[in-house]
Design a protein around this motif. Structure first.
Motif, PDB file in Angstrom:
ATOM      1  N   HIS A  29       0.810  -1.220   0.000  1.00 17.82           N
ATOM      2  CA  HIS A  29       0.000   0.000   0.000  1.00 17.82           C
ATOM      3  C   HIS A  29       0.844   1.272   0.000  1.00 17.82           C
ATOM      4  N   THR A  30       2.070   1.169  -0.477  1.00 16.42           N
ATOM      5  CA  THR A  30       2.974   2.313  -0.594  1.00 16.42           C
ATOM      6  C   THR A  30       3.196   2.592  -2.072  1.00 16.42           C
ATOM      7  N   ALA A  31       3.337   3.869  -2.412  1.00 19.13           N
ATOM      8  CA  ALA A  31       3.675   4.267  -3.783  1.00 19.13           C
ATOM      9  C   ALA A  31       4.646   5.435  -3.730  1.00 19.13           C
ATOM     10  N   LEU A  32       5.527   5.490  -4.717  1.00 29.29           N
ATOM     11  CA  LEU A  32       6.459   6.602  -4.890  1.00 29.29           C
ATOM     12  C   LEU A  32       5.890   7.533  -5.947  1.00 29.29           C
ATOM     13  N   LEU A  33       5.787   8.822  -5.607  1.00 33.08           N
ATOM     14  CA  LEU A  33       5.306   9.832  -6.540  1.00 33.08           C
ATOM     15  C   LEU A  33       6.447  10.789  -6.858  1.00 33.08           C
ATOM     16  N   VAL A  34       6.867  10.804  -8.121  1.00 27.59           N
ATOM     17  CA  VAL A  34       7.967  11.642  -8.591  1.00 27.59           C
ATOM     18  C   VAL A  34       7.349  12.797  -9.375  1.00 27.59           C
ATOM     19  N   MET A  35       7.536  14.022  -8.870  1.00 33.52           N
ATOM     20  CA  MET A  35       6.764  15.162  -9.372  1.00 33.52           C
ATOM     21  C   MET A  35       7.620  16.229 -10.053  1.00 33.52           C
ATOM     22  N   ASP A  36       7.177  16.643 -11.212  1.00 35.55           N
ATOM     23  CA  ASP A  36       7.742  17.742 -11.988  1.00 35.55           C
ATOM     24  C   ASP A  36       9.201  17.532 -12.385  1.00 35.55           C
ATOM     25  N   TYR A  37       9.629  16.291 -12.446  1.00 36.45           N
ATOM     26  CA  TYR A  37      10.948  15.984 -12.990  1.00 36.45           C
ATOM     27  C   TYR A  37      10.826  15.944 -14.513  1.00 36.45           C
ATOM     28  N   GLN A  38      10.409  17.079 -15.066  1.00 37.90           N
ATOM     29  CA  GLN A  38      10.241  17.231 -16.502  1.00 37.90           C
ATOM     30  C   GLN A  38      11.465  17.946 -17.064  1.00 37.90           C
ATOM     31  N   ASN A  39      11.757  17.705 -18.319  1.00 34.92           N
ATOM     32  CA  ASN A  39      12.951  18.287 -18.936  1.00 34.92           C
ATOM     33  C   ASN A  39      13.049  19.793 -18.710  1.00 34.92           C
ATOM     34  N   GLY A  40      11.966  20.513 -18.950  1.00 33.18           N
ATOM     35  CA  GLY A  40      11.987  21.969 -18.803  1.00 33.18           C
ATOM     36  C   GLY A  40      12.232  22.415 -17.373  1.00 33.18           C
ATOM     37  N   VAL A  41      11.651  21.711 -16.414  1.00 32.58           N
ATOM     38  CA  VAL A  41      11.824  22.067 -15.001  1.00 32.58           C
ATOM     39  C   VAL A  41      13.244  21.730 -14.555  1.00 32.58           C
ATOM     40  N   VAL A  42      13.714  20.534 -14.904  1.00 32.63           N
ATOM     41  CA  VAL A  42      15.055  20.121 -14.513  1.00 32.63           C
ATOM     42  C   VAL A  42      16.097  21.076 -15.092  1.00 32.63           C
ATOM     43  N   SER A  43      15.949  21.464 -16.348  1.00 33.05           N
ATOM     44  CA  SER A  43      16.942  22.367 -16.955  1.00 33.05           C
ATOM     45  C   SER A  43      16.902  23.747 -16.307  1.00 33.05           C
ATOM     46  N   LEU A  53      -4.579   6.509  -6.719  1.00 28.37           N
ATOM     47  CA  LEU A  53      -4.130   6.065  -5.399  1.00 28.37           C
ATOM     48  C   LEU A  53      -5.194   5.227  -4.703  1.00 28.37           C
ATOM     49  N   ARG A  54      -6.438   5.687  -4.739  1.00 22.91           N
ATOM     50  CA  ARG A  54      -7.514   4.930  -4.084  1.00 22.91           C
ATOM     51  C   ARG A  54      -7.740   3.589  -4.758  1.00 22.91           C
ATOM     52  N   ALA A  55      -7.699   3.554  -6.082  1.00 24.49           N
ATOM     53  CA  ALA A  55      -7.915   2.293  -6.799  1.00 24.49           C
ATOM     54  C   ALA A  55      -6.834   1.267  -6.470  1.00 24.49           C
ATOM     55  N   ALA A  56      -5.634   1.735  -6.224  1.00 23.46           N
ATOM     56  CA  ALA A  56      -4.521   0.839  -5.897  1.00 23.46           C
ATOM     57  C   ALA A  56      -4.463   0.509  -4.404  1.00 23.46           C
ATOM     58  N   GLY A  57      -5.303   1.156  -3.611  1.00 24.99           N
ATOM     59  CA  GLY A  57      -5.279   0.930  -2.168  1.00 24.99           C
ATOM     60  C   GLY A  57      -4.078   1.573  -1.489  1.00 24.99           C
ATOM     61  N   LEU A  67      -3.435  10.403   4.020  1.00 21.92           N
ATOM     62  CA  LEU A  67      -2.388   9.497   3.577  1.00 21.92           C
ATOM     63  C   LEU A  67      -1.195   9.600   4.514  1.00 21.92           C
ATOM     64  N   GLU A  68      -0.539   8.488   4.762  1.00 18.70           N
ATOM     65  CA  GLU A  68       0.738   8.508   5.470  1.00 18.70           C
ATOM     66  C   GLU A  68       1.767   9.015   4.464  1.00 18.70           C
ATOM     67  N   ARG A 117      -1.977   3.781   0.772  1.00 22.14           N
ATOM     68  CA  ARG A 117      -2.185   4.499   2.039  1.00 22.14           C
ATOM     69  C   ARG A 117      -0.947   5.271   2.458  1.00 22.14           C
ATOM     70  N   HIS A 118       0.192   4.964   1.830  1.00 27.16           N
ATOM     71  CA  HIS A 118       1.460   5.615   2.170  1.00 27.16           C
ATOM     72  C   HIS A 118       2.062   6.148   0.879  1.00 27.16           C
ATOM     73  N   LEU A 119       2.237   7.457   0.821  1.00 28.31           N
ATOM     74  CA  LEU A 119       2.762   8.101  -0.372  1.00 28.31           C
ATOM     75  C   LEU A 119       4.135   8.677  -0.074  1.00 28.31           C
ATOM     76  N   VAL A 120       5.109   8.328  -0.911  1.00 30.01           N
ATOM     77  CA  VAL A 120       6.482   8.796  -0.776  1.00 30.01           C
ATOM     78  C   VAL A 120       6.695   9.846  -1.870  1.00 30.01           C
ATOM     79  N   LEU A 121       7.168  11.035  -1.464  1.00 32.63           N
ATOM     80  CA  LEU A 121       7.245  12.172  -2.378  1.00 32.63           C
ATOM     81  C   LEU A 121       8.670  12.563  -2.739  1.00 32.63           C
ATOM     82  N   ALA A 122       8.868  12.847  -4.031  1.00 28.46           N
ATOM     83  CA  ALA A 122      10.099  13.421  -4.558  1.00 28.46           C
ATOM     84  C   ALA A 122       9.674  14.457  -5.581  1.00 28.46           C
TER      85      ALA A 122
END
Length: 186
Positions: free
Chosen positions: A3-17, A112-116, A143-144, A118-123
């Motif tokens: 019930h854990t997932a990693l969410l990687v946010m805005d690591y887009q080419n334009g943002v990273v550059s 997130l709800r469909a996958a069940g 969410l944890e 409950r714990h979200l890891v953010l980057a």
């Protein structure tokens, strides 16, 4: 780590550059690799608008100037793609958002709800933008949360420090990628 997932946010080419923080990209890559090895689902989120930017109100201080800048010349069509160092896979959802939070205008909550989950890891980039906004919304959804401090970056290092040391711990565990990866092996 069920019930854990990693969410990687805005690591887009334009943002990273624009931010130019290779250490954060490398840390995010280690987080993605660790999640995949431990069979923790990985999701990516990025901002993208329709042609003509109908989602953007001119009163929006953060996004309101985008249509005028776009009129000056076309943006690189690859600027909204996930940075190649993260090697996003076709089976890893890409959440498209239209504001700062990964929840804003997206289907993230449904995924997130469909996958069940409950714990979200953010980057993410930026710590004071997508990470802060998404963390607050995720906390309100009960969410944890874990924030991978070294897989987050901000244009202002002091703002990043204050958020990860003083603000985020009120709603999330804050750790490094290497510590989190080691916990997946326990």
């Amino acid at each position: 780590m069920t019930h854990t997932a990693l969410l990687v946010m805005d690591y887009q080419n334009g943002v990273v550059s624009r931010f130019g923080i290779p250490s954060a990209v490398a840390a995010a890559r280690r987080a993605v690799d660790a999640a995949r090895a431990a069979r923790v689902p990985v999701l990516f989120a990025g901002v993208e608008f329709r042609p003509g930017y109908p989602e953007i109100a001119t009163s929006n201080l953060m996004f309101g100037g985008i249509p005028q800048r776009a009129a000056a010349g076309p943006a690189d069509p690859r600027s909204t793609e996930i940075h190649p160092d993260l090697a996003r896979r076709d089976d890893e959802p890409l959440v498209t958002k239209v504001r700062v939070s990964a929840f804003a205008g997206s289907d993230l909550d449904y995924l997130l709800r469909a996958a069940g989950t409950r714990h979200l890891v953010l980057a993410g980039i930026a710590t004071s933008g997508v990470v802060l906004s998404t963390l607050r919304q995720a906390a309100d959804l009960d969410l944890e949360l874990t924030v991978l401090a070294d897989a987050c970056a901000d244009a202002d290092p002091e703002v990043h420090r204050v958020l990860v040391e003083k603000v985020f711990p009120q709603q999330a565990a804050v750790t490094t990628v290497d510590r989190w990866a080691a916990s997946l092996q326990d």
